[in-house]
Write an enzyme that holds these catalytic residues in place. Structure first.
Site, short mmCIF file in Angstrom:
data_model
loop_
_atom_site.label_atom_id
_atom_site.label_comp_id
_atom_site.label_asym_id
_atom_site.label_seq_id
_atom_site.Cartn_x
_atom_site.Cartn_y
_atom_site.Cartn_z
N ASP A 103 -2.75 0.21 -10.23
CA ASP A 103 -3.00 0.81 -8.91
C ASP A 103 -4.51 0.99 -8.72
O ASP A 103 -5.03 2.10 -8.72
CB ASP A 103 -2.26 2.17 -8.83
CG ASP A 103 -2.43 2.83 -7.47
OD1 ASP A 103 -2.81 2.15 -6.50
OD2 ASP A 103 -2.20 4.06 -7.39
C1 SPV Z 1 0.68 6.44 -3.85
O1 SPV Z 1 1.90 6.68 -3.82
O2 SPV Z 1 0.23 5.31 -4.06
C2 SPV Z 1 -0.29 7.51 -3.59
C3 SPV Z 1 0.08 8.89 -3.88
O3 SPV Z 1 -1.40 7.20 -3.21
S1 SPV Z 1 -0.52 9.25 -5.48
O4 SPV Z 1 0.09 8.31 -6.42
O5 SPV Z 1 -0.15 10.62 -5.77
O6 SPV Z 1 -1.98 9.09 -5.47
MG MG Z 2 -1.88 5.20 -3.41
#
Ligand code: SPV
Ligand code: MG
Length: 305
Positions: free
Chosen positions: A77
């Protein structure tokens, strides 16, 4: 283990998904949103319904998050899946679900690219985009300041919001500004000042994020923000706040609660256990109790049988 019958899946097309999110916000005190990183996930979310004496309880909208979209594709991510790549996933979700969709677009990228992406998302029928006030190499917010994440200046982020709002074609699409001050250590006053600046710049809603397991700072933000802006949508993603109920967030003035990663987190352990059980036992009998009966999967998606 007894398996519930597969849900009756309803595949409907709603051309005005963005309008329907605004309508829902105008008519409900708080919306329940759940992640959908794939069409099958969207089908499960769409068909999750509980009959209650007060009526039917269901999710109001779906969340396309960077974390689950990337993880489901075996990617980190870190913004490696660009928004254009994610749009093809969103198109497939729209083929099976009529729910409004909120899209997590990380920081939104360069303001010039954000303008183009706002138009692309709006054209596709996305109801809202949420962008976070970070700059530079992106990491997941739950990793906090230790991951070396940097917050964008309020002026530059406000400019991005302004440009995004000017770029959209109609009045229904929503741009929601996500504030990372509590996650990155800038504190409550900074978070509130940014919220006011982002609303002033045209944001249709504010998402306040926290990675603490104590809800106090999130609820304090809601109380103080609501004292200034009663009508602006306030959003939270309570991943670390499992004990706090939807009703409590609603009571504190949140209008959207996003369960951002639970379907993926639920599926992963089940798949892992089944994969290990088949290896261990040399057959599938011991794993069958954790699997949906094959008759049910044949009936899950309309048109298969
Ligand atoms: C996501 O779901 O990608 C978010 C929320 O950005 S968090 O993972 O809490 O950053
Ligand atoms: Mg996110």
């Amino acid at each position: 283990m007894a398996h519930p019958a597969p849900p009756e899946t309803v595949v409907r097309r709603t051309p005005r998904r963005h309008a329907s999110l605004r309508e829902l916000l105008a008519t409900r005190s708080c919306l329940r949103v759940i992640e959908a990183h794939s069409p099958i996930c969207a089908i499960i979310a769409e068909s999750a319904r509980i009959e209650q004496h007060a009526g039917c309880l269901e999710y109001d909208a779906l969340w396309s998050g960077s974390l689950t979209d990337a993880t489901a594709r075996g990617k980190p991510d870190t913004g490696v899946l660009d928004i254009r790549h994610r749009l093809s996933n969103i198109d497939e979700i729209f083929e099976v679900s009529s729910k409004p969709l909120l899209v997590d677009a990380d920081s939104g990228g360069y303001a010039q690219h954000f303008e183009l992406n706002v138009r692309a998302l709006e054209r596709r029928g996305v109801a809202a985009v949420i962008i976070e006030d970070k700059v530079g190499f992106k990491k997941n917010s739950l990793l906090g300041a230790a991951a070396g994440q940097v917050q964008e200046s309020p002026a530059a982020f406000s400019d991005k919001i302004r440009r995004g709002k000017a770029a959209q074609a109609g009045g229904d699409f929503m741009i929601i500004a996500r504030i990372e001050s509590l996650v990155l250590g800038a504190g409550m006053v900074d978070a509130l000042q940014r919220a006011l600046a982002y609303v002033e710049a045209g944001a249709d809603g504010i998402m306040i994020h926290s990675n603490r397991t104590d809800p106090a700072e999130l609820l304090e933000f809601a109380r103080r923000f609501r004292a200034c802006h009663a009508g602006v949508a306030l959003v939270c993603v309570p991943t670390r706040l499992a004990e706090v109920s939807f009703a409590e967030f609603a009571r504190h003035g949140f209008q959207v609660v996003i369960y951002a990663n639970h379907l993926l987190r639920a599926a992963y352990p089940a798949m892992r256990e089944v994969a290990l059980a088949i290896l261990r036992q040399g057959r599938t009998l011991e794993a069958e109790a954790r699997c949906m009966p094959v008759e049910d999967i044949l009936r899950l998606v309309p048109g298969t049988c």
